[in-house]
Design an enzyme around this catalytic site. Structure first.
Site, mmCIF file in Angstrom:
data_model
loop_
_atom_site.group_PDB
_atom_site.id
_atom_site.type_symbol
_atom_site.label_atom_id
_atom_site.label_comp_id
_atom_site.label_asym_id
_atom_site.label_seq_id
_atom_site.Cartn_x
_atom_site.Cartn_y
_atom_site.Cartn_z
ATOM 1 N N ASP A 102 -90.739 27.270 61.815
ATOM 2 C CA ASP A 102 -91.733 26.682 62.545
ATOM 3 C C ASP A 102 -93.069 26.724 61.433
ATOM 4 O O ASP A 102 -92.964 25.766 60.714
ATOM 5 C CB ASP A 102 -92.068 27.384 63.766
ATOM 6 C CG ASP A 102 -93.216 26.645 64.626
ATOM 7 O OD1 ASP A 102 -93.520 25.829 64.138
ATOM 8 O OD2 ASP A 102 -93.600 27.363 65.742
ATOM 9 N N VAL A 153 -88.270 25.415 72.105
ATOM 10 C CA VAL A 153 -86.979 25.561 72.424
ATOM 11 C C VAL A 153 -86.428 26.884 72.833
ATOM 12 O O VAL A 153 -87.043 27.961 72.119
ATOM 13 C CB VAL A 153 -85.820 24.864 71.547
ATOM 14 C CG1 VAL A 153 -86.173 23.354 71.311
ATOM 15 C CG2 VAL A 153 -86.251 25.544 69.898
ATOM 16 N N ARG A 165 -82.673 34.227 75.929
ATOM 17 C CA ARG A 165 -81.600 34.184 74.706
ATOM 18 C C ARG A 165 -80.374 34.337 74.944
ATOM 19 O O ARG A 165 -79.583 33.688 74.017
ATOM 20 C CB ARG A 165 -82.129 35.612 73.865
ATOM 21 C CG ARG A 165 -83.527 35.847 73.820
ATOM 22 C CD ARG A 165 -83.671 37.252 72.718
ATOM 23 N NE ARG A 165 -85.002 37.718 72.401
ATOM 24 C CZ ARG A 165 -85.754 37.355 71.649
ATOM 25 N NH1 ARG A 165 -85.578 36.345 70.738
ATOM 26 N NH2 ARG A 165 -86.876 37.743 71.525
HETATM 27 P P1 IMP Z 1 -92.860 30.855 61.981
HETATM 28 O O1 IMP Z 1 -93.219 32.152 61.419
HETATM 29 O O2 IMP Z 1 -93.960 30.184 62.762
HETATM 30 O O3 IMP Z 1 -91.992 29.943 61.270
HETATM 31 O O4 IMP Z 1 -92.195 31.353 63.187
HETATM 32 C C1 IMP Z 1 -90.703 31.953 63.497
HETATM 33 C C2 IMP Z 1 -90.673 32.716 64.523
HETATM 34 O O5 IMP Z 1 -91.385 32.146 65.822
HETATM 35 C C3 IMP Z 1 -89.307 32.606 64.877
HETATM 36 O O6 IMP Z 1 -88.539 33.520 64.249
HETATM 37 C C4 IMP Z 1 -89.351 32.636 66.351
HETATM 38 O O7 IMP Z 1 -89.016 33.742 66.993
HETATM 39 C C5 IMP Z 1 -90.507 32.017 66.736
HETATM 40 N N1 IMP Z 1 -90.610 30.741 67.468
HETATM 41 C C6 IMP Z 1 -90.771 29.508 66.635
HETATM 42 N N2 IMP Z 1 -90.491 28.397 67.364
HETATM 43 C C7 IMP Z 1 -90.112 28.946 68.214
HETATM 44 C C8 IMP Z 1 -89.400 28.040 69.420
HETATM 45 O O8 IMP Z 1 -89.480 26.612 69.641
HETATM 46 N N3 IMP Z 1 -88.908 28.839 70.452
HETATM 47 C C9 IMP Z 1 -88.748 30.278 70.433
HETATM 48 N N4 IMP Z 1 -89.313 30.845 69.450
HETATM 49 C C10 IMP Z 1 -89.946 30.192 68.537
HETATM 50 MG MG MG Z 2 -89.291 35.079 69.459
#
Ligand code: IMP
Ligand code: MG
Length: 192
Positions: A102, A153, A165
Site C-alpha cells: 500500500d 480489501v 482473514r
Molecule cells: P503499507 O505499509 O502501507 O504498504 O501497508 C501494508 C500493510 O497494511 C499490509 O501488510 C496490510 O496489513 C495493511 N493493509 C494495507 N492495505 C490494506 C487493505 O486494503 N486491506 C487490509 N489491510 C491492508
Molecule cells: Mg492488517
C-alpha cells in the site's frame, strides 16, 4: 460473514492458479541458494502457507510481526516491528512475503530490518497484492501476484479490525460492515 462483502475481486481459484505461476518463478530464481522465506504477520499468513507449499526447495521459514495499520482502513504511517531477537539470516538469500503493498512503509521497514539486524545477504520481496496508489516509500516488489485498484480489501489473510482473514477469496466490504465494526461504533462488534 459473506453478507458483509459488496464484491469479490479475486476468487480463490484465480488466486491459487496465480500462485502456481509465481512459485515457479521463485523456485527458478532461488535454485542453489541458502534460502529463507520470511512472512510478515499477520496479513501474510494464508498467502505464505499456500506459496511455501509450491516451492520445492530446501528452505527455512521465519515470521516477523509488523503493523502500520492500527485498526480502520487507513495507515498510521509508523511501522512497528515488535520482535526482541531478529531471526538469524547470515549468508541467506531471503524471500520477504507480505499480503499487500500500500504505502510501501511496511515492506521497506522489514526489508531494512532483515539486512541490518538479521544479516540477510540479499532480500527479494514478494506481495500478493499491489495497490494502485502513490507510495510514501519508493519500493518495487520483485514478485507481485495481482495488481488491484485503490480499494480497501479483506480476505485470504487480509483483515478489517482483525476480522475476515479466513475468507477464502479477496473482496471489498459493504459500507454497512465498515461502519458496524469501526472503532468506537456502538453497534455489534462481529461480522454478520
Ligand atoms: P503499507 O505499509 O502501507 O504498504 O501497508 C501494508 C500493510 O497494511 C499490509 O501488510 C496490510 O496489513 C495493511 N493493509 C494495507 N492495505 C490494506 C487493505 O486494503 N486491506 C487490509 N489491510 C491492508
Ligand atoms: Mg492488517
Amino acid at each position: 460473514m459473506e453478507n458483509d462483502i459488496a464484491k469479490i475481486l479475486l476468487p480463490e481459484r484465480e488466486i491459487l492458479q496465480r500462485l502456481d505461476e509465481l512459485a515457479a518463478c521463485i523456485t527458478r530464481d532461488f535454485q542453489g541458494q541458502l534460502m529463507s522465506v520470511v512472512g510478515i504477520l499477520n496479513g501474510s499468513c494464508i498467502f505464505l502457507a499456500d506459496l511455501l507449499r509450491r516451492i520445492p526447495l530446501p528452505l527455512t521459514v521465519e515470521c516477523v510481526p509488523a503493523a502500520s495499520y492500527h485498526g480502520g482502513t487507513t495507515s498510521s504511517g509508523k511501522v512497528e516491528i515488535p520482535l526482541r531477537d531478529p531471526p538469524l539470516l547470515r549468508r541467506r538469500g531471503v524471500l520477504l512475503v507480505d499480503d499487500i503493498l500500500d504505502t510501501g512503509r511496511t515492506l521497506a521497514a522489514v526489508r531494512q530490518f532483515l539486512i541490518e539486524r538479521a544479516g540477510a545477504q540479499h532480500v527479494r520481496t514478494c506481495v500478493l497484492l499491489r495497490k494502485a496508489v502513490s507510495r510514501a516509500v519508493e519500493i518495487e516488489p520483485d514478485y507481485v501476484a495481482f495488481d488491484i485498484p485503490n480499494e480497501f480489501v479483506v480476505g485470504y489473510g487480509l483483515d478489517y479490525m482483525g476480522h475476515y482473514r479466513n475468507l477464502p477469496f479477496i473482496g471489498v466490504l459493504t459500507p454497512e460492515a465498515i461502519a458496524r465494526l469501526a472503532p468506537g461504533s456502538m453497534s455489534r462488534e462481529t461480522p454478520t
